[in-house]
Write a protein that holds these residues in place. Structure first.
Motif, PDB file in Angstrom:
ATOM      1  N   GLN A 157     -13.415  -8.635 -77.452  1.00 33.84           N
ATOM      2  CA  GLN A 157     -12.315  -9.058 -76.580  1.00 33.84           C
ATOM      3  C   GLN A 157     -12.386 -10.551 -76.263  1.00 33.84           C
ATOM      4  OE1 GLN A 157     -11.416  -6.728 -73.084  1.00 33.84           O
ATOM      5  NE2 GLN A 157     -12.336  -4.930 -74.052  1.00 33.84           N
ATOM      6  N   ALA A 158     -13.588 -11.020 -75.961  1.00 31.75           N
ATOM      7  CA  ALA A 158     -13.765 -12.430 -75.636  1.00 31.75           C
ATOM      8  C   ALA A 158     -13.371 -13.316 -76.816  1.00 31.75           C
ATOM      9  CB  ALA A 158     -15.208 -12.699 -75.231  1.00 31.75           C
ATOM     10  N   LEU A 159     -13.814 -12.867 -77.996  1.00 30.48           N
ATOM     11  CA  LEU A 159     -13.535 -13.629 -79.199  1.00 30.48           C
ATOM     12  C   LEU A 159     -12.023 -13.711 -79.461  1.00 30.48           C
ATOM     13  CD1 LEU A 159     -15.457 -15.017 -81.181  1.00 30.48           C
ATOM     14  CD2 LEU A 159     -15.255 -13.033 -82.667  1.00 30.48           C
ATOM     15  N   ARG A 160     -11.370 -12.555 -79.277  1.00 28.15           N
ATOM     16  CA  ARG A 160      -9.913 -12.527 -79.525  1.00 28.15           C
ATOM     17  C   ARG A 160      -9.148 -13.399 -78.538  1.00 28.15           C
ATOM     18  NH1 ARG A 160      -9.694  -6.111 -80.782  1.00 28.15           N
ATOM     19  NH2 ARG A 160     -10.093  -6.272 -83.022  1.00 28.15           N
ATOM     20  N   LEU A 216      -7.698 -15.231 -85.248  1.00 26.38           N
ATOM     21  CA  LEU A 216      -8.803 -14.861 -86.137  1.00 26.38           C
ATOM     22  C   LEU A 216      -8.260 -14.338 -87.461  1.00 26.38           C
ATOM     23  CD1 LEU A 216     -11.414 -12.832 -84.035  1.00 26.38           C
ATOM     24  CD2 LEU A 216     -11.729 -15.070 -85.098  1.00 26.38           C
ATOM     25  N   PRO A 217      -8.905 -14.702 -88.584  1.00 20.78           N
ATOM     26  CA  PRO A 217      -8.461 -14.129 -89.861  1.00 20.78           C
ATOM     27  C   PRO A 217      -8.499 -12.599 -89.797  1.00 20.78           C
ATOM     28  CG  PRO A 217     -10.152 -15.798 -90.204  1.00 20.78           C
ATOM     29  CD  PRO A 217     -10.021 -15.607 -88.724  1.00 20.78           C
ATOM     30  N   LYS A 218      -7.560 -11.973 -90.480  1.00 19.56           N
ATOM     31  CA  LYS A 218      -7.418 -10.517 -90.426  1.00 19.56           C
ATOM     32  C   LYS A 218      -8.716  -9.805 -90.832  1.00 19.56           C
ATOM     33  CE  LYS A 218      -4.353  -6.948 -92.248  1.00 19.56           C
ATOM     34  NZ  LYS A 218      -5.283  -6.380 -93.216  1.00 19.56           N
ATOM     35  N   GLU A 219      -9.387 -10.369 -91.870  1.00 24.06           N
ATOM     36  CA  GLU A 219     -10.620  -9.737 -92.374  1.00 24.06           C
ATOM     37  C   GLU A 219     -11.710  -9.715 -91.301  1.00 24.06           C
ATOM     38  OE1 GLU A 219      -8.974 -12.070 -93.917  1.00 24.06           O
ATOM     39  OE2 GLU A 219      -8.354 -11.209 -95.845  1.00 24.06           O
ATOM     40  N   ILE A 220     -11.844 -10.871 -90.604  1.00 27.39           N
ATOM     41  CA  ILE A 220     -12.869 -10.948 -89.553  1.00 27.39           C
ATOM     42  C   ILE A 220     -12.520  -9.955 -88.449  1.00 27.39           C
ATOM     43  CG2 ILE A 220     -13.936 -12.431 -87.797  1.00 27.39           C
ATOM     44  CD1 ILE A 220     -14.669 -13.421 -90.485  1.00 27.39           C
TER      45      ILE A 220
END
Lengths: 336, 109
Positions: free
Chosen positions: A55-58, A64-68
């Motif tokens: 959540q924090a990252l998003r 963010l790239p879809k793959e990550i």
């Protein structure tokens, strides 16, 4: 659940993460360590931490790239299984703790149930030591006196270790106590006990026992053995040890056994040495000590008062085996 | 130390070769291998103990269980090639009188 520390929340984690990503400084790593310790204390599951991280990252990087992004979902799923396994492990650890405490209660109870008093017999110096290899003792000794000052001595080893062995020993003790004084004849006692054991224990379980009756007035020791490790007789006049030879099958295997009775006339200075296989099967490294070596050790302490002597012999063998007993150790001296 | 168990199944004549130590840790493994063998009617099970250098009373317990099973199933149990230390255990406990122990082949060093 108690309110968690204010450090454990999304905002806080996001700040920590951002500060680490931009500066890579040690302080945020230290904060992260505190965070994970606190999480453990509060039973926060690993997947919850991963979830907060995602959540924090998003929030920090909405593009963010879809793959990550999908790899993070993958990680979350993985951690859910890990979390389940970890919870199971915790539960087992708690159960183990409970069992350990029950076993120690049982061991205490065994000591109470099976405790025996070392009686004072005129003209006979008695020493006895019995030390279990694990918590529960599969060896047993018992003294009983009658009104004429005669002494009954039982020494036994039950095979099968641990709790079943301890329970079987209690049965033996109470059977021994229930025989009337008039029937304290060693061979009769073993014959009766054999029937009790044969009827009441599992196949494959058995008990070895030596039973002796010392007549205080005549210094005569009568005895019989049910497959027990032979003891030794130290004859002071000849300054020599003799193996105490007996015949008889272990208790609990056949139902109609008889036990031959033998006797020794004890003279001043003589010593009867009774033991279990924990003494004779003493190992030094890969090697078993032989009988002569064992008797040399016993001889070294034989001049001491009986109780001190058995304790010194025990300490000697305990040290020899690196303070790790492989089998229960019981040793009794009867000194005239 | 471990116990190695090798079973040679020839119908009514079974043989089982043991190597290593029989103690509280390995006895359950022996029991698992030996008991099903003697629990068949009319079989003869020969246990070769030549390479067993140590056995404690737990091991004796397994052989007593097996012996009791032979009475139930009319099967036969024979122990051969015992090393002196192991044989002594059967002598002391009086079990040599009720278990068939082959006295002609004596192993041990």
């Amino acid at each position: 659940m108690e309110p968690f520390h204010h450090n454990f929340n999304l905002d806080n984690y996001r700040k920590l993460l951002k500060s680490y990503i931009t500066t890579e400084d040690e302080t945020s790593l230290y904060q992260a360590e505190l965070f994970s310790k606190l999480s453990m204390q509060h039973n926060i599951l690993p997947e919850e931490i991963i979830n907060i991280h995602i959540q924090a990252l998003r929030e920090l990087y909405p593009d963010l790239p879809k793959e990550i992004d999908s790899s993070l979902n993958f990680l979350l799923e993985t951690m859910i299984s890990y979390g389940l396994a970890y919870q199971e492990f915790q539960t087992l650890r708690e159960k183990q703790g409970e069992l350990e405490s029950e076993i120690s209660i049982a061991a205490n109870m065994q000591q109470t149930l099976l405790s025996t008093h070392k009686p004072k017999i005129m003209g006979l110096d008695i020493g006895a030591v019995s030390v279990p290899a694990n918590i529960m003792n599969g060896d047993y000794y018992h003294f009983v006196t009658d009104e004429n000052g005669n002494l009954g001595i039982a020494i036994a080893d039950v095979i099968g270790k641990g709790i079943p062995a301890a329970l079987a020993m209690s049965m033996i003790k109470y059977s021994l106590d229930s025989f009337p004084e008039t029937q304290r004849n060693p061979s009769v006692i073993l014959e009766n006990l054999n029937r009790v054991v044969e009827r009441n224990v599992d196949t494959g379980m058995f008990i070895t026992m030596f039973y002796g009756l010392f007549h205080a007035k005549s210094n005569l020791l009568q005895f019989a053995s049910a497959g027990h490790e032979p003891g030794f007789y130290y004859c002071a006049k000849e300054d020599k040890f003799f193996e105490i030879k007996t015949k008889g099958i272990v208790l609990g295997v056949t139902n109609d056994t008889t036990y031959e009775q033998f006797e020794i006339q004890m003279e001043p200075g003589d010593v009867v040495i009774l033991l279990t296989d924990g003494v004779t099967e003493c190992r030094v490294g890969d090697r078993f000590i032989d009988t002569d070596e064992m008797l040399e050790v016993i001889r070294e302490y034989l001049h001491l008062p009986a109780q001190e002597a058995v304790e010194r012999v025990f300490r000697h063998f305990e040290k020899l085996q690196g303070f790790h007993l492989r089998d229960d150790f019981t040793l009794i001296f009867l000194k005239k | 130390m471990d116990l190695n168990i090798e079973v040679n199944d020839q119908g009514l004549s079974q043989s089982i070769k043991l190597a290593g130590e029989i103690d509280a840790y390995t006895a359950p493994k022996l029991k698992e291998a030996l008991l099903p063998l003697v629990k068949k009617e009319n079989v003869t099970v020969v246990v070769d103990l030549e390479h067993v250098n140590y056995m404690d009373s737990t091991g004796l317990g397994v052989f007593i269980s097996a012996l009791k099973a032979t009475k139930e199933y009319d099967s036969e149990l024979r122990l051969v090639s015992l090393q002196d230390r192991v044989r002594r255990l059967f002598e002391i406990t009086g079990l040599e009188n009720i278990i068939n122990i082959d006295s002609t082949v004596r192993g041990g060093k």
